[in-house]
Design a protein around this motif. Structure first.
Motif, PDB file in Angstrom:
ATOM      1  N   TYR B 167       0.636  -1.115   0.380  1.00 16.05           N
ATOM      2  CA  TYR B 167      -0.170   0.466  -0.030  1.00 16.05           C
ATOM      3  C   TYR B 167       1.249   1.099   0.094  1.00 16.05           C
ATOM      4  O   TYR B 167       1.575   1.410   0.613  1.00 16.05           O
ATOM      5  N   LEU B 168       0.758   2.343  -1.052  1.00 13.26           N
ATOM      6  CA  LEU B 168       1.103   3.356  -0.423  1.00 13.26           C
ATOM      7  C   LEU B 168       0.484   4.331  -0.044  1.00 13.26           C
ATOM      8  O   LEU B 168      -1.016   5.303  -0.464  1.00 13.26           O
ATOM      9  N   THR B 169       0.400   4.978   0.936  1.00 15.49           N
ATOM     10  CA  THR B 169      -0.562   5.514   1.752  1.00 15.49           C
ATOM     11  C   THR B 169      -0.432   7.064   2.025  1.00 15.49           C
ATOM     12  O   THR B 169       1.214   7.375   1.680  1.00 15.49           O
ATOM     13  N   PRO B 170      -0.859   7.650   2.155  1.00 20.98           N
ATOM     14  CA  PRO B 170       0.485   9.116   1.626  1.00 20.98           C
ATOM     15  C   PRO B 170       0.051   9.873   2.751  1.00 20.98           C
ATOM     16  O   PRO B 170      -0.709   9.294   4.014  1.00 20.98           O
ATOM     17  N   GLY B 171       1.425  10.575   3.022  1.00 18.63           N
ATOM     18  CA  GLY B 171       2.325  10.909   3.997  1.00 18.63           C
ATOM     19  C   GLY B 171       3.079   9.871   4.623  1.00 18.63           C
ATOM     20  O   GLY B 171       3.694  10.805   5.304  1.00 18.63           O
ATOM     21  N   ALA B 172       2.909   8.645   3.995  1.00 22.11           N
ATOM     22  CA  ALA B 172       4.214   8.700   4.953  1.00 22.11           C
ATOM     23  C   ALA B 172       5.554   8.193   4.439  1.00 22.11           C
ATOM     24  O   ALA B 172       5.392   9.618   2.765  1.00 22.11           O
ATOM     25  N   GLY B 173       6.412   7.911   5.448  1.00 20.59           N
ATOM     26  CA  GLY B 173       7.470   8.752   5.291  1.00 20.59           C
ATOM     27  C   GLY B 173       8.134   8.404   4.657  1.00 20.59           C
ATOM     28  O   GLY B 173       7.755   7.206   3.756  1.00 20.59           O
ATOM     29  N   GLU B 176       8.781   4.177   5.193  1.00 16.72           N
ATOM     30  CA  GLU B 176       7.539   3.046   5.029  1.00 16.72           C
ATOM     31  C   GLU B 176       7.769   2.750   3.101  1.00 16.72           C
ATOM     32  O   GLU B 176       6.952   1.788   3.063  1.00 16.72           O
ATOM     33  N   THR B 177       7.594   3.937   2.229  1.00 15.41           N
ATOM     34  CA  THR B 177       7.615   4.045   1.010  1.00 15.41           C
ATOM     35  C   THR B 177       8.120   3.185   0.780  1.00 15.41           C
ATOM     36  O   THR B 177       7.831   2.079  -0.062  1.00 15.41           O
ATOM     37  N   ALA B 178       9.863   2.846   0.574  1.00 15.54           N
ATOM     38  CA  ALA B 178      10.752   2.104   0.940  1.00 15.54           C
ATOM     39  C   ALA B 178      10.478   1.125   0.500  1.00 15.54           C
ATOM     40  O   ALA B 178      10.651   0.192  -0.542  1.00 15.54           O
ATOM     41  N   GLN B 179      10.332   0.363   2.056  1.00 16.85           N
ATOM     42  CA  GLN B 179       9.849  -0.851   2.661  1.00 16.85           C
ATOM     43  C   GLN B 179       8.627  -1.764   1.662  1.00 16.85           C
ATOM     44  O   GLN B 179       8.821  -2.687   1.450  1.00 16.85           O
ATOM     45  N   ALA B 180       7.712  -1.151   1.399  1.00 23.51           N
ATOM     46  CA  ALA B 180       5.942  -1.390   0.317  1.00 23.51           C
ATOM     47  C   ALA B 180       6.875  -1.402  -0.303  1.00 23.51           C
ATOM     48  O   ALA B 180       5.926  -2.244  -1.321  1.00 23.51           O
ATOM     49  N   LEU B 181       7.477  -0.755  -1.758  1.00 25.54           N
ATOM     50  CA  LEU B 181       8.080  -0.834  -2.534  1.00 25.54           C
ATOM     51  C   LEU B 181       9.108  -2.442  -2.793  1.00 25.54           C
ATOM     52  O   LEU B 181       9.274  -2.279  -3.248  1.00 25.54           O
ATOM     53  N   PHE B 182       9.693  -1.984  -2.283  1.00 26.62           N
ATOM     54  CA  PHE B 182      11.174  -3.529  -2.031  1.00 26.62           C
ATOM     55  C   PHE B 182      10.920  -4.531  -2.472  1.00 26.62           C
ATOM     56  O   PHE B 182      10.696  -5.571  -3.376  1.00 26.62           O
TER      57      PHE B 182
END
Lengths: 282, 321
Positions: B167-173, B176-182
């Motif tokens: 999930y790409l939560t808007p406003g996530a650091g 978190e975004t890098a972890q989600a995309l990994f």
């Protein structure tokens, strides 16, 4: 003499090994597919347990699926469906592609130009997107996805058949046959075809692995084979929720797809029949 | 060169026009009434009739095709049947997400795969080359969903290193975004890297068989320089071609990967739309994907051409004769 001494060919011993492994996997899968109803311990739609995603037991060797059915039986049943669908699609692709490709090579002229343009256009489309649009329009059924896969891949087959055919058309024996007054049918199937059977057969195997991947992907997206039937891609889809509970259920069908796909590729490689054209057009 | 580019560009436009025609016809032959389908079984006949007028279903098909095509060109992509929101806004956000996924994948995979292919060429026939060839052959024939499910099971479920869904939560650091995309990126990188490394190895291998490489070897040029300079320069054209083709291949790769990781990208929007038979969205997604694909293929052709003028002159001769 080739001076690249250090570019040694692979040791001879390796080739038969790869050949052995790959051909045994392919033969094993075909046997499983043929004998599926006799090999499966349970009916693939029978509920053997009240528990979903159970671990392996004496009654369910690979555990149960998301509805408590025997995963092993469903996997065997799925093998039959997956291979039959892939076979049908590849045969369609090759009948259409080979006949038109050789015909275009032998006849040339307007027919050749028109067919080549059509193929150019269809090859410049992403295959999976074509599949999605057709399924959106016609709904998903086994017939629809087999025909789509067959037609989508017939364009690639056409190119290969035409290229192979063109090399031969210029040769003496075809010219002689023409001068003798043989019909087009004989020139295509009596003179040209026997010379291109081997590369076309190799392409058949590679193409079949692509067809398996293509149709599995559609089924995986829920747009191919519909429940309660399931091919390998469908089995991955329906058991995917089990991953969160670290069930291995979706891994077995996914591994089956990979295994057959690798085996088919390895087989063609080991036989030394891989045409560069086929590689370039995944 | 210019003439060649113009020719290919015209062909690409022609292809896209044909695609638009096919997509439109494909969505036209939908069995059943679109308006009825959109409103469900319990819609009143009045509602269905009103929607039919709103959607312009009363007009003849060629008229509707023209309207649709003009709308597409002007950025008016119609309205989603299920959510009743403009398709453009739905697509914009999703397309950006998919572009992010594909972009990061390309940035990692291209240097990695070409480097790998070059290293394998350094010791042709050696242990590294042989092992690499087997692994790469295996990976390039492995479906994305096996790699993805294995990765989820090991890295997300067992080790809890990464989230299983992206999930790409808007406003996530950024972290978190890098972890989600990994995981989605890693899956795509593995698939693409296998393909490109394999072709790199094959291209360089072919070049090393040529007389100039033999000559350099006899002169005592070290092998890493033959591979890294002499062969690599000649391989730039074919490599650029392969890279563009593989980036185009990402179009189909993302479809599966986005579904597995529930990634809010364009491909997932399209599969959802196909399931819901939300035709305006399916049409728009199909056009967008096809356009990207056609442009990348065009780029691949142009790159191959720029580095090997023989191709365009051969083609020009073929045309004139």
């Amino acid at each position: 003499m080739n001076a690249n001494q250090d570019i040694a060919p692979l040791p001879q011993r390796k080739l038969p090994l790869a050949l052995w492994i790959s051909s045994s996997i392919v033969v094993l899968c075909i046997v499983i597919g043929l004998l599926a109803p006799y090999l499966a311990p349970h009916d693939p739609t029978e509920f053997v347990s009240d528990m979903a995603f159970e671990g392996p037991s004496s009654s369910a060797w690979l555990g149960t699926d998301y509805l408590g059915r025997d995963l092993f039986s469903r996997l065997i049943d799925g093998t039959r469906l997956t291979l039959l669908m892939a076979l049908a699609a590849t045969m369609l692709a090759h009948v259409v592609g080979d006949v038109l490709g050789l015909l275009a090579a032998a006849r040339g002229g307007v027919l050749d130009t028109v067919l080549c343009r059509i193929v150019d256009v269809s090859l410049s489309l992403p295959k999976i997107i074509v599949g999605l649009v057709v399924v959106a329009a016609l709904g998903s059924s086994i017939t629809v996805i087999v025909v789509v896969a067959g037609l989508v891949y017939s364009a690639s087959v056409f190119r290969i058949a035409r290229a192979l055919g063109r090399d031969l058309v210029a040769q003496d024996f075809v010219q002689v046959s023409r001068a003798r007054g043989e019909g087009l049918g004989w020139i295509l199937f009596g003179e040209i075809l026997p010379h291109v059977v081997r590369p076309l057969a190799a392409d058949f195997a590679i193409r079949m692995s692509f067809a398996i991947l293509f149709m599995s992907s559609l089924s995986f997206l829920g747009l191919g084979v519909q429940p309660p039937l399931a091919d390998w891609g469908g089995l991955v889809r329906e058991n995917l929720p089990g991953l969160a509970g670290s069930s291995l259920a979706p891994l077995y069908p996914a591994a089956a797809i990979a295994l057959v796909s690798i085996a088919l590729n390895l087989l063609v490689d080991a036989l030394g029949e891989r045409s560069e054209a086929a590689v370039a057009q995944k | 060169m210019i003439r060649f580019l113009v020719q290919r560009l015209l062909l690409a436009v022609l292809v896209l026009w044909l695609v638009s025609l096919l997509v439109f016809i494909g969505c036209e032959i939908l069995p059943g009434d679109v308006a009825q389908l959109a409103l469900g079984q319990f819609a009143t006949p009045e509602n269905v009739a009103a929607l039919r007028i709103e959607m312009g279903l009363g007009q003849p098909a060629p008229q509707r095709y023209l309207n649709w095509l003009l709308g597409m060109l002007q950025g008016d992509w119609g309205q989603s049947i299920t959510t009743r929101t403009p398709v453009v806004t739905m697509l914009a956000e999703r397309a950006a997400n998919t572009a992010l996924l594909a972009g990061i994948t390309t940035l990692i995979a291209v240097p990695l795969s070409i480097g790998l292919g070059l290293v394998m060429s350094l010791g042709t026939g050696g242990r590294l080359d042989r092992a690499g060839s087997v692994v790469i052959l295996g990976l390039s024939a492995t479906p994305e969903f096996l790699i993805a499910t294995l990765a989820v099971l090991l890295l997300a479920v067992k080790l809890h290193w990464f989230p299983a869904v992206a999930y790409l939560t808007p406003g996530a650091g950024a972290w978190e975004t890098a972890q989600a995309l990994f995981l989605p990126v890693a899956t795509l990188v593995i698939v693409v890297t296998a393909q490109i490394a394999r072709m790199t190895r094959a291209i360089i291998g072919n070049l090393l068989d040529q007389p100039f490489a033999e000559m350099a070897m006899l002169k005592g040029v070290p092998r890493y320089r033959i591979v890294g300079q002499h062969a690599l320069i000649m391989a730039v054209g074919p490599l650029a071609n392969i890279v563009a083709l593989n980036v185009a291949y990402l179009v189909s790769g993302v479809v599966v990967v986005e579904t597995i990781f529930a990634y809010p990208g364009l491909a997932r929007l399209m599969t959802d739309a196909v399931q819901a038979r939300d035709m305006p969205v399916v049409q728009a997604c199909a056009m967008l994907f096809s356009t990207v694909y056609v442009v990348l293929i065009l780029l691949a052709d142009a790159l191959a051409n720029a580095f090997d003028p023989r191709l365009s002159s051969a083609r020009a001769e073929g045309k004139s004769s």
